[in-house]
Design an enzyme around this catalytic site. Structure first.
Site, mmCIF file in Angstrom:
data_model
loop_
_atom_site.group_PDB
_atom_site.id
_atom_site.type_symbol
_atom_site.label_atom_id
_atom_site.label_comp_id
_atom_site.label_asym_id
_atom_site.label_seq_id
_atom_site.Cartn_x
_atom_site.Cartn_y
_atom_site.Cartn_z
ATOM 1 N N ASP A 67 97.733 84.822 43.663
ATOM 2 C CA ASP A 67 97.264 83.677 42.883
ATOM 3 C C ASP A 67 96.930 84.196 41.487
ATOM 4 O OD1 ASP A 67 97.219 82.792 45.556
ATOM 5 O OD2 ASP A 67 95.573 81.400 45.175
ATOM 6 N N LYS A 88 98.647 75.787 41.059
ATOM 7 C CA LYS A 88 97.309 75.681 41.649
ATOM 8 C C LYS A 88 96.343 75.129 40.617
ATOM 9 C CE LYS A 88 93.698 78.787 43.499
ATOM 10 N NZ LYS A 88 93.403 80.173 43.914
ATOM 11 N N LYS A 132 98.677 73.844 45.238
ATOM 12 C CA LYS A 132 97.462 74.304 45.904
ATOM 13 C C LYS A 132 96.262 73.697 45.198
ATOM 14 C CE LYS A 132 94.673 78.378 47.067
ATOM 15 N NZ LYS A 132 94.631 79.860 47.193
#
Length: 220
Positions: free
Chosen positions: A92, A157, A186
């Site tokens: 991430d 995300k 996400k």
């Protein structure tokens, strides 16, 4: 959607600075018990998690350029390489938010593309790109999603969980409208209940980042 089904969406997260090996062992034990998608930990604990979770379907995720996104591109590239070498299945990464706000889209694209290219040198590695929605206008969110798609990442995300606010239903709807089925979304930041998680999934999220995973799947 049942709580058991929601568990498959959850990245069980512990990114606090005071995390200890005991905390991380507990995180992994919980991920195994509830069949979460992954654990998400700081890079220092990737090898530990990989050992705890070996021979299980639970993935190990870690962070790059976290939480501010303001480290150099070279630093992010090094972090990504090290993470994958240590056994991380997923990364991430945080974009350089200031660069995006200044309109330096080429830099943002290049940064993401470098990390994606590193990931593609391994088998079945996932790159999620954090755009920090709380810092962006709707138009900037749209632009960021397009850059993430163009750079070939697997997920866009919403948030680090360290900024002004986290995932919002309206942002997930907007992001889904932009990315369609080309990449996944996400949602993270402020997701603490079953209802919160379900709302994000219904809006279009394929993964939920939360440190409240156990509470979400254990609520009466």
């Amino acid at each position: 959607m049942t709580k058991k089904e929601i568990a498959k969406f959850i990245d069980h997260t512990f990114l606090k600075s005071n995390a200890t090996h005991a905390d991380i062992k507990k995180l992994c034990d919980e991920a195994l018990k509830y069949s979460f998608a992954s654990v998400c930990v700081n890079p220092y604990y990737v090898k530990v998690c990989k050992e705890y979770l070996k021979d299980s379907p639970v993935k190990v995720a870690t962070v790059v350029g976290f939480p501010l996104g303001a480290t150099s591109m070279k630093t992010k590239i090094f972090e990504a390489k090290e993470a994958f070498e240590d056994g991380a299945d997923e990364i991430d990464m945080v974009i350089n938010i200031g660069a995006l706000l200044e309109g330096n889209v080429d830099y943002v694209y290049e940064e993401i593309k470098n990390i994606v290219d590193i990931a593609r040198g391994y088998k079945n590695k996932i790159v999620k790109v954090i755009i920090e929605t709380s810092e962006l206008s709707d138009q900037q969110k749209i632009e960021a999603c397009k850059i993430v798609m163009d750079a070939g990442a697997d997920f866009v995300k919403t948030s680090t969980g360290f900024s002004k606010s986290g995932a919002k239903y309206e942002d997930i709807l907007l992001m889904r409208k932009v990315v369609g089925d080309k990449i996944k979304i996400k949602a993270s930041g402020g997701i603490r209940t079953y209802e919160d998680a379900l709302e994000m999934i219904e809006a279009g999220a394929s993964r939920i980042g939360t440190s409240s995973g156990v509470a979400i799947v254990s609520e009466d």
